[in-house]
Design an enzyme around this catalytic site. Structure first.
Site, short mmCIF file in Angstrom:
data_model
loop_
_atom_site.label_atom_id
_atom_site.label_comp_id
_atom_site.label_asym_id
_atom_site.label_seq_id
_atom_site.Cartn_x
_atom_site.Cartn_y
_atom_site.Cartn_z
CB CYS A 116 -18.75 -10.96 3.46
SG CYS A 116 -19.19 -9.24 3.68
CG HIS A 261 -21.09 -12.79 6.41
ND1 HIS A 261 -20.00 -12.26 7.05
CD2 HIS A 261 -21.70 -11.78 5.74
CE1 HIS A 261 -19.95 -10.96 6.76
NE2 HIS A 261 -20.96 -10.65 5.97
CG ASN A 291 -21.11 -7.23 7.68
OD1 ASN A 291 -20.11 -7.92 7.84
ND2 ASN A 291 -21.76 -7.15 6.53
O1 UT7 Z 1 -22.04 -8.55 4.13
C1 UT7 Z 1 -22.81 -8.55 3.00
C2 UT7 Z 1 -23.19 -7.21 2.68
N1 UT7 Z 1 -24.38 -6.64 3.18
C3 UT7 Z 1 -25.57 -7.25 3.32
O2 UT7 Z 1 -25.72 -8.44 3.23
C4 UT7 Z 1 -26.72 -6.35 3.60
C5 UT7 Z 1 -27.93 -6.79 2.81
N2 UT7 Z 1 -29.06 -5.85 2.91
C6 UT7 Z 1 -29.69 -5.60 4.06
O3 UT7 Z 1 -29.34 -6.09 5.11
C7 UT7 Z 1 -30.94 -4.74 3.99
O4 UT7 Z 1 -31.31 -4.56 2.65
C8 UT7 Z 1 -30.77 -3.35 4.67
C9 UT7 Z 1 -30.67 -3.53 6.17
C10 UT7 Z 1 -29.56 -2.62 4.14
C11 UT7 Z 1 -32.01 -2.51 4.39
O5 UT7 Z 1 -33.17 -3.16 4.86
P1 UT7 Z 1 -34.46 -3.31 3.91
O6 UT7 Z 1 -35.47 -3.98 4.72
O7 UT7 Z 1 -34.00 -3.98 2.64
O8 UT7 Z 1 -34.86 -1.82 3.68
P2 UT7 Z 1 -34.93 -0.98 2.30
O9 UT7 Z 1 -33.57 -0.74 1.74
O10 UT7 Z 1 -35.96 -1.60 1.44
O11 UT7 Z 1 -35.47 0.38 2.86
C12 UT7 Z 1 -36.71 0.46 3.56
C13 UT7 Z 1 -36.86 1.88 4.08
C14 UT7 Z 1 -36.57 2.94 3.02
O12 UT7 Z 1 -37.47 4.00 3.23
P3 UT7 Z 1 -38.82 4.13 2.32
O13 UT7 Z 1 -38.31 4.23 0.91
O14 UT7 Z 1 -39.59 2.88 2.60
O15 UT7 Z 1 -39.44 5.37 2.85
C15 UT7 Z 1 -35.17 3.40 3.38
O16 UT7 Z 1 -34.91 4.72 2.97
O17 UT7 Z 1 -35.94 2.10 5.15
C16 UT7 Z 1 -35.19 3.31 4.88
N3 UT7 Z 1 -33.88 3.19 5.50
C17 UT7 Z 1 -33.61 3.57 6.75
N4 UT7 Z 1 -34.38 4.12 7.70
C18 UT7 Z 1 -33.81 4.37 8.90
C19 UT7 Z 1 -32.75 2.68 4.95
N5 UT7 Z 1 -31.74 2.73 5.85
C20 UT7 Z 1 -32.26 3.27 6.96
C21 UT7 Z 1 -31.72 3.57 8.22
N6 UT7 Z 1 -32.53 4.11 9.16
N7 UT7 Z 1 -30.44 3.32 8.55
#
Ligand code: UT7
Length: 334
Positions: A116, A261, A291
């Protein structure tokens, strides 16, 4: 010493649009439009069509950037190509682009592998090459095909909903007399976190590089510790922005436009808020691109121009964070 300026910008997104609703309709993925929108700000993204390569996207974005600079391919004397998704293990994509755009003109082509942050690393390098007089006009392109490496099952849903395909390109060259152009860069890496966001297979570190067993386990898909990447992204993008401003002797209040980014709208909102940059001085494209890794910043620049948010001499801050971990910032006068 002469200074460097961005002379032209181009972008290309493939035609095939994949909305959140399309992903929601994939039963195995178990995701929803609401979750994706709320957690990431993404509404839709583009995926390449069958047979369309990263080089194909890069060719289109590059042609537009060269034309936008009022130049022809004959004026370009070096290529820097940033991507984490090269068409093949080797040779690098810069060579494929050289063939497609420049034919018999055997100009140098360098691939940059800093994910990135790839565009900012490339800009920093191009800036030095222009300043030292080694080259006159450099084409920098960031292009990615993520769609062929996404896991459309429950195991991959956190990563799969985030990424899109696309390309962005700029041409840089000497700034006109009296124009300060690009002011400063700051580049960082922290490899101890390499495995928090990476793709393990296929790899020359393994023998064989890939196996049926590994494919069955889905270990050829990107793996990400989302929460950790999120936290580091906010901290580092703010930190490196302050660093580049200090290097150039500028204050954050002087920044006219922030082009960050595009990984998650919440990251960008937090970065802008921590820096004290108002929302209308930030351009985001994530809602319609997802992204696109190394392509995001030139795409964002293109969008800023389209929205007429970039005027001659505006102070522009670029910042990015991604796999590696790597992070970077550039400060420039438009
Ligand atoms: O380019 C640089 C690289 N990438 C990034 O910068 C990405 C950085 N990270 C993020 O943007 C976020 O961490 C994510 C969007 C990936 C995830 O969001 P979050 O608010 O951090 O969610 P989380 O990982 O804490 O997950 C919350 C819940 C979980 O369920 P439980 O355990 O609360 O029941 C996940 O299993 O959301 C669930 N979850 C989803 N639900 C529906 C994770 N992915 C999904 C999904 N659809 N696609």
């Amino acid at each position: 010493m002469r200074r460097t300026k961005i002379l032209g910008v181009g972008m290309y997104l493939p035609e095939r649009e994949i909305t959140n609703q399309d992903l929601e309709a994939m039963e195995e993925l178990q995701t929803s439009d609401e979750w994706i929108r709320q957690r990431t700000g993404i509404l839709t993204r583009r995926f390449a069509s069958e047979g369309q390569s990263g080089t194909d996207l890069a060719v289109e974005a590059s042609k537009e950037a060269i034309e936008n600079a009022g130049l022809s391919p004959d004026d370009i004397d070096f290529i820097i190509y940033a991507t984490l998704s090269p068409d093949y293990f080797f040779p690098g994509n810069g060579c494929f682009l050289q063939d497609r755009l420049f034919g018999d003109r055997t100009i140098g082509a360098l691939d940059v592998r800093t994910q990135c942050s790839g565009f900012i690393y490339s800009l920093s390098l191009a800036d030095s090459l222009i300043k030292t007089g080694q080259y006159e006009r450099i084409l920098i392109v960031g292009a990615e095909i993520h769609s062929t490496a996404l896991d459309f099952t429950f195991a991959g849903r956190d990563v799969t909903v985030l990424f899109g395909d696309g390309a962005g390109a700029v041409v840089v060259g000497p700034a006109p007399e009296g124009h300060s152009g690009i002011l400063a860069h700051a580049l960082h890496s922290e490899g101890k976190y390499a495995k928090e966001l990476w793709t393990e297979y296929p790899a020359s570190a393994h023998n064989p590089r890939v196996s049926h067993e590994v494919l069955d386990q889905g270990r050829h898909y990107p793996q990400m510790n989302g929460r950790m990447v999120f936290k580091h992204a906010v901290t580092r993008m703010v930190e490196v922005s302050h660093e580049v401003l200090a290097k150039a002797g500028k204050r954050v209040e002087e920044v006219d436009l922030l082009l960050p980014h595009q990984a998650n709208i919440r990251i960008n909102q937090m970065v802008a808020s921590h820096l004290g940059i108002p929302e209308d001085s930030v351009v985001n494209t994530i809602s319609w691109t997802g992204n696109t890794t190394a392509a995001t910043i030139p795409i964002c620049m293109y969008e800023a121009l389209r929205q007429k948010k970039l005027k001659e001499n505006d102070l522009v801050l670029l910042t990015a964070f991604g796999a590696g971990f790597t992070w970077a910032a550039s400060l420039l006068h438009w």
